[in-house]
Motif scaffolding. Structure first.
Motif, mmCIF file in Angstrom:
data_model
loop_
_atom_site.group_PDB
_atom_site.id
_atom_site.type_symbol
_atom_site.label_atom_id
_atom_site.label_comp_id
_atom_site.label_asym_id
_atom_site.label_seq_id
_atom_site.Cartn_x
_atom_site.Cartn_y
_atom_site.Cartn_z
ATOM 1 N N SER A 91 0.816 -1.213 0.000
ATOM 2 C CA SER A 91 0.000 0.000 0.000
ATOM 3 C C SER A 91 0.849 1.262 0.000
ATOM 4 C CB SER A 91 -0.933 0.007 1.218
ATOM 5 O OG SER A 91 -0.206 0.156 2.430
ATOM 6 N N VAL A 92 2.027 1.212 0.613
ATOM 7 C CA VAL A 92 2.897 2.380 0.691
ATOM 8 C C VAL A 92 3.766 2.522 -0.564
ATOM 9 C CG1 VAL A 92 4.833 3.438 1.933
ATOM 10 C CG2 VAL A 92 2.945 2.401 3.209
ATOM 11 N N VAL A 93 4.363 1.417 -0.989
ATOM 12 C CA VAL A 93 5.288 1.439 -2.126
ATOM 13 C C VAL A 93 4.531 1.506 -3.454
ATOM 14 C CG1 VAL A 93 7.104 0.118 -3.318
ATOM 15 C CG2 VAL A 93 7.073 0.229 -0.821
ATOM 16 N N GLY A 94 3.352 0.904 -3.483
ATOM 17 C CA GLY A 94 2.562 0.892 -4.710
ATOM 18 C C GLY A 94 2.801 -0.323 -5.564
ATOM 19 N N GLU A 95 3.673 -1.231 -5.107
ATOM 20 C CA GLU A 95 3.953 -2.485 -5.800
ATOM 21 C C GLU A 95 4.069 -3.593 -4.757
ATOM 22 O OE1 GLU A 95 7.028 -2.484 -8.903
ATOM 23 O OE2 GLU A 95 7.251 -0.331 -8.544
ATOM 24 N N PRO A 96 3.686 -4.812 -5.106
ATOM 25 C CA PRO A 96 3.825 -5.913 -4.133
ATOM 26 C C PRO A 96 5.291 -6.240 -3.887
ATOM 27 C CG PRO A 96 3.087 -6.743 -6.264
ATOM 28 C CD PRO A 96 3.036 -5.257 -6.354
ATOM 29 N N PRO A 97 5.696 -6.390 -2.633
ATOM 30 C CA PRO A 97 7.082 -6.752 -2.327
ATOM 31 C C PRO A 97 7.346 -8.225 -2.595
ATOM 32 C CG PRO A 97 5.802 -6.699 -0.324
ATOM 33 C CD PRO A 97 4.883 -6.240 -1.424
ATOM 34 N N LEU A 98 8.611 -8.604 -2.561
ATOM 35 C CA LEU A 98 8.981 -10.010 -2.640
ATOM 36 C C LEU A 98 8.688 -10.659 -1.287
ATOM 37 C CD1 LEU A 98 10.740 -8.687 -4.961
ATOM 38 C CD2 LEU A 98 12.353 -10.531 -4.556
ATOM 39 N N LEU A 99 8.397 -11.948 -1.307
ATOM 40 C CA LEU A 99 8.182 -12.711 -0.083
ATOM 41 C C LEU A 99 9.219 -13.811 -0.008
ATOM 42 C CD1 LEU A 99 6.580 -13.453 2.458
ATOM 43 C CD2 LEU A 99 5.010 -14.754 1.009
ATOM 44 N N LEU A 100 9.948 -13.850 1.091
ATOM 45 C CA LEU A 100 11.006 -14.839 1.301
ATOM 46 C C LEU A 100 10.592 -15.773 2.431
ATOM 47 C CD1 LEU A 100 13.976 -12.262 1.325
ATOM 48 C CD2 LEU A 100 12.905 -13.360 -0.667
ATOM 49 N N LEU A 101 10.329 -17.021 2.108
ATOM 50 C CA LEU A 101 9.891 -18.007 3.095
ATOM 51 C C LEU A 101 11.018 -19.007 3.333
ATOM 52 C CD1 LEU A 101 6.252 -18.710 1.811
ATOM 53 C CD2 LEU A 101 6.986 -17.096 3.584
ATOM 54 N N ASP A 102 11.661 -18.897 4.473
ATOM 55 C CA ASP A 102 12.835 -19.724 4.761
ATOM 56 C C ASP A 102 12.460 -20.906 5.647
ATOM 57 O OD1 ASP A 102 15.365 -20.690 4.900
ATOM 58 O OD2 ASP A 102 16.179 -19.069 6.130
ATOM 59 N N ASP A 103 12.169 -22.044 5.003
ATOM 60 C CA ASP A 103 11.875 -23.296 5.705
ATOM 61 C C ASP A 103 10.769 -23.107 6.740
ATOM 62 O OD1 ASP A 103 12.300 -26.014 5.930
ATOM 63 O OD2 ASP A 103 13.694 -25.801 7.605
ATOM 64 N N VAL A 104 9.789 -22.263 6.402
ATOM 65 C CA VAL A 104 8.768 -21.920 7.380
ATOM 66 C C VAL A 104 7.555 -22.846 7.306
ATOM 67 C CG1 VAL A 104 7.436 -20.296 5.974
ATOM 68 C CG2 VAL A 104 7.643 -19.928 8.438
ATOM 69 N N LEU A 105 7.342 -23.495 6.171
ATOM 70 C CA LEU A 105 6.157 -24.334 6.047
ATOM 71 C C LEU A 105 6.169 -25.487 7.049
ATOM 72 C CD1 LEU A 105 5.660 -24.475 2.175
ATOM 73 C CD2 LEU A 105 4.476 -23.049 3.847
ATOM 74 N N ALA A 106 7.359 -25.978 7.363
ATOM 75 C CA ALA A 106 7.469 -27.074 8.323
ATOM 76 C C ALA A 106 7.024 -26.640 9.719
ATOM 77 C CB ALA A 106 8.906 -27.586 8.373
ATOM 78 N N GLU A 107 7.043 -25.321 9.967
ATOM 79 C CA GLU A 107 6.643 -24.807 11.272
ATOM 80 C C GLU A 107 5.136 -24.602 11.382
ATOM 81 O OE1 GLU A 107 8.536 -24.123 13.955
ATOM 82 O OE2 GLU A 107 10.353 -24.863 12.999
ATOM 83 N N LEU A 108 4.430 -24.675 10.253
ATOM 84 C CA LEU A 108 2.990 -24.400 10.251
ATOM 85 C C LEU A 108 2.191 -25.678 10.045
ATOM 86 C CD1 LEU A 108 3.036 -21.239 7.930
ATOM 87 C CD2 LEU A 108 3.040 -21.283 10.433
ATOM 88 N N ASP A 109 1.049 -25.761 10.704
ATOM 89 C CA ASP A 109 0.177 -26.914 10.488
ATOM 90 C C ASP A 109 -0.520 -26.758 9.134
ATOM 91 O OD1 ASP A 109 -2.012 -25.158 10.779
ATOM 92 O OD2 ASP A 109 -2.171 -25.562 12.911
#
Length: 375
Positions: A309-327
């Motif tokens: 909303s501030v920059v006007g463009e979607p930022p990159l998303l960096l997911l570092d081995d996080v799926l294993a932490e989520l159900d």
């Protein structure tokens, strides 16, 4: 924005590795300690000039080398831009845009935006206040790049004031009487700069809180209500710089004896706290592991929305081995929210968490001992 290419030279365990990104989602798969997180760290550095894994550039430069570099091509709505960052074991950095070396690093910030989410982010909730201060400072640096310079100025003033307090320590043979005139100078500096930091942090919390509260309510199925409160060490009844600065100096006067005994500064943004409560209960002490994970996920999704909303463009998303932490439920919410809206780089040790549709629309790369190749 879309990261087209990345080139790492003598960075961490990468000797000379170029990689091109051809899909909205890139999955980096490989065993632990092969370099997956290092690649995400390189992107994080280009976005924030910070690493959440190390405060020393010599840790980022490949062992035995004097310097390492990160280069990237980024597509933005306004056109393509080339980013460069040279890291040296000596600690002196060089940043460049489109091949031109910049004199001030703050001019580099704001070119690329990224949100990083790793298993370490659970410390946002259960860790000490420093983790939460670092979180809001990193976010602010992307929303308002000049904040990085302001924070640097505050930190310098804080160090100078602490050094003056330590000089008067009775525990050292070289102790000298406290120079109160000099201390008053640093008091004024600290209050002026600290007020600016406090006001910006307060505004950032006020902006991100509604996004985070929405996502937390959505993920919890409306069973839980999240509240985020900024608790500065200096009273802040109104967003008035004059009143905050006066309150800052008054608080310093109140803590003067304690500071002289402890030989350190006890008032200022370096003592601030950010409080998370779930259903009016402190999340740090009483939140379950599942609640804490939901909270962090909500914060990260809120960061994406706020930066966009501030920059006007979607930022990159960096997911570092996080799926294993989520159900599975939280994994689905995260992956469903991402879709193709945010360019996403994901590290994982296996592909079991992804359905066939996700895999078909993703670029899958293998990482083995600092070598990257198509899967």
């Amino acid at each position: 924005m879309f990261l087209r290419s990345l080139h790492l030279r003598q960075f961490r365990n990468y000797r000379d590795q170029a990689v091109s990104f051809a899909a909205p989602k890139t999955i980096l798969v490989g065993d632990n300690a092969q370099g997956k997180s290092n690649l995400l760290e390189a992107v994080e550095l280009l976005a924030t000039l910070r690493s959440h894994r190390s405060n020393r550039d010599r840790d980022l430069v490949q062992q035995g080398a004097e310097e390492g570099s990160i280069a990237a091509r980024l597509d933005r709505d306004s056109g393509s831009v080339d980013l460069g960052l040279v890291l040296r074991s000596s600690g002196r950095r060089t940043v460049s845009l489109n091949g031109q070396t910049l004199k001030r690093q703050v001019e580099f910030l704001g070119t690329m935006s990224a949100v990083e989410f790793s298993s370490l982010d659970l410390e946002l909730v259960r860790g000490g206040p420093g983790h939460r201060r670092q979180w809001i400072d990193t976010l602010l640096t992307q929303l308002e790049p000049v904040y990085a310079h302001l924070l640097q100025q505050y930190t310098l003033a804080l160090r100078q004031r602490n050094a003056l307090l330590k000089q008067s320590s009775s525990r050292t043979e070289a102790a000298i009487p406290l120079d109160r005139a000099q201390l008053a100078v640093w008091d004024a500096q600290l209050a002026t700069l600290g007020t600016r930091v406090i006001r910006r942090r307060a505004r950032a919390i006020a902006r991100i809180a509604p996004f985070a509260e929405f996502w937390h309510r959505d993920i919890s199925g409306s069973r839980e209500s999240l509240e985020i409160r900024y608790a500065p060490s200096v009273p802040m009844e109104k967003d008035d710089p004059t009143l905050i600065q006066q309150a800052f100096l008054e608080k310093i006067r109140q803590r003067a004896i304690a500071e002289q005994v402890q030989h350190t500064t006890l008032v200022g943004p370096h003592r601030d706290e950010i409080e998370f409560t779930i259903n009016h209960t402190p999340a740090r002490q009483y939140g379950s592991q599942g609640q804490q994970r939901t909270l962090v996920l909500a914060l990260k999704l809120a960061e994406l929305k706020l930066i966009e909303s501030v920059v006007g463009e979607p930022p990159l998303l960096l997911l570092d081995d996080v799926l294993a932490e989520l159900d599975p439920k939280r994994q689905h919410k995260l992956l469903d929210t991402i879709q193709d809206r945010f360019q996403t780089l994901i590290t994982t040790t296996h592909l079991d968490s992804f359905d066939s549709q996700w895999l078909r629309s993703s670029q899958v790369l293998t990482v083995v001992a600092g070598q990257i190749a198509p899967a």
